[in-house]
Design an enzyme around this catalytic site. Sequence first.
Site, short mmCIF file in Angstrom:
data_model
loop_
_atom_site.label_atom_id
_atom_site.label_comp_id
_atom_site.label_asym_id
_atom_site.label_seq_id
_atom_site.Cartn_x
_atom_site.Cartn_y
_atom_site.Cartn_z
N HIS A 95 -3.75 -3.93 3.14
CA HIS A 95 -4.68 -3.09 3.90
C HIS A 95 -4.23 -2.75 5.33
O HIS A 95 -4.47 -1.64 5.78
CB HIS A 95 -6.10 -3.68 3.95
CG HIS A 95 -7.07 -2.86 4.76
ND1 HIS A 95 -7.50 -1.61 4.36
CD2 HIS A 95 -7.68 -3.09 5.97
CE1 HIS A 95 -8.36 -1.13 5.28
NE2 HIS A 95 -8.47 -2.00 6.26
N ASN A 133 -4.19 4.15 -1.54
CA ASN A 133 -3.98 5.30 -0.65
C ASN A 133 -2.89 6.23 -1.15
O ASN A 133 -2.27 6.97 -0.37
CB ASN A 133 -3.62 4.82 0.77
CG ASN A 133 -4.79 4.11 1.43
OD1 ASN A 133 -5.93 4.53 1.30
ND2 ASN A 133 -4.52 3.02 2.12
N HIS A 173 -10.61 2.07 -0.51
CA HIS A 173 -10.50 3.51 -0.79
C HIS A 173 -10.32 3.86 -2.26
O HIS A 173 -10.24 5.03 -2.60
CB HIS A 173 -9.31 4.10 -0.01
CG HIS A 173 -9.55 4.16 1.47
ND1 HIS A 173 -8.57 3.86 2.40
CD2 HIS A 173 -10.66 4.47 2.18
CE1 HIS A 173 -9.08 3.99 3.62
NE2 HIS A 173 -10.34 4.35 3.51
N ASP A 183 0.79 -1.23 0.00
CA ASP A 183 0.00 0.00 0.00
C ASP A 183 0.82 1.29 0.00
O ASP A 183 1.42 1.66 1.01
CB ASP A 183 -0.95 -0.02 1.20
CG ASP A 183 -1.74 -1.33 1.30
OD1 ASP A 183 -1.21 -2.38 0.88
OD2 ASP A 183 -2.86 -1.30 1.81
FE FE2 Z 1 -7.39 -0.19 2.68
#
Ligand code: FE2
Length: 271
Positions: free
Chosen positions: A184, A48, A76, A16
Amino acid sequence: MPSKPAGALRVVFVGDIFGTPGVKAAERLLPGFLRAAAADFCIINGENSEQGKGISPVTARALFDAGADVITGGNHTLFRDKGQELAERDVRVLRPANLPEGTPGRGWGIFDARAGCRVGVLNLVGRAMLPPTDDPFRVGKRLIEEMRAETPLIIVDFHAEATAEKLAFARWVDGLITAVIGTHTHVQTADEQVLDGGAAYMTDVGMTGSHAGVIGLKTEHALHRFLHPMAGNKSGGAEGDVRLSGAVVDAQAQTGRALAIHRFQLRLPEE
Ligand code: FE2
């Protein structure tokens, strides 16, 4: 990083990307890493990348330029309008496949790696401690069966909070896919392994961005959410201790079985 076994297909998965520090880490560290590792394909979770929440054409372009072949997502990806538009028009930008019918974008695709090798990428989102969605288990297995008509090399990004949900899914599809990589939580786990049926698995590849705060956020802003839970959210990103986090999966190109999985974290030198 151990060298790539002869004939194997090597996939680099980067965890991420959080905000500007994460994008910068990918830009500065990833091209050299992909070259040194002799990578054939690269997947980056970018949900993100835009200011710590969502994705935009600008951050997606930066991640593609850094070496991504596909950008996966999670809860997201569609947060911003520009993320929704991007997911609609670029087949290389995925959002979870188990979202209700009519959701913008797509949850899987089949992409060219090196000559004669195609890689299927499937993105799912978990249901534990996340908003309700369609069942990732049944949707995931059905799509994997469809994808296997085209290639045995299939990488799943399972974007979820709960360890058990990710590992249970990996065991459910072990033998049908190359890898289930968790994303995540933003914390890299030390449980990378190849399961009995030949699927590489890791609960979470970890976050690419600043590790100086709390999973990407400035410490005081993360604390504010816990100390004053109904008094508004502050969401400034942390700075410093920037790392590129991920895993390398080596697979047999003909069968799609994983041979090995190695995790990595590279630190961006302070400026
Ligand atoms: Fe997430």
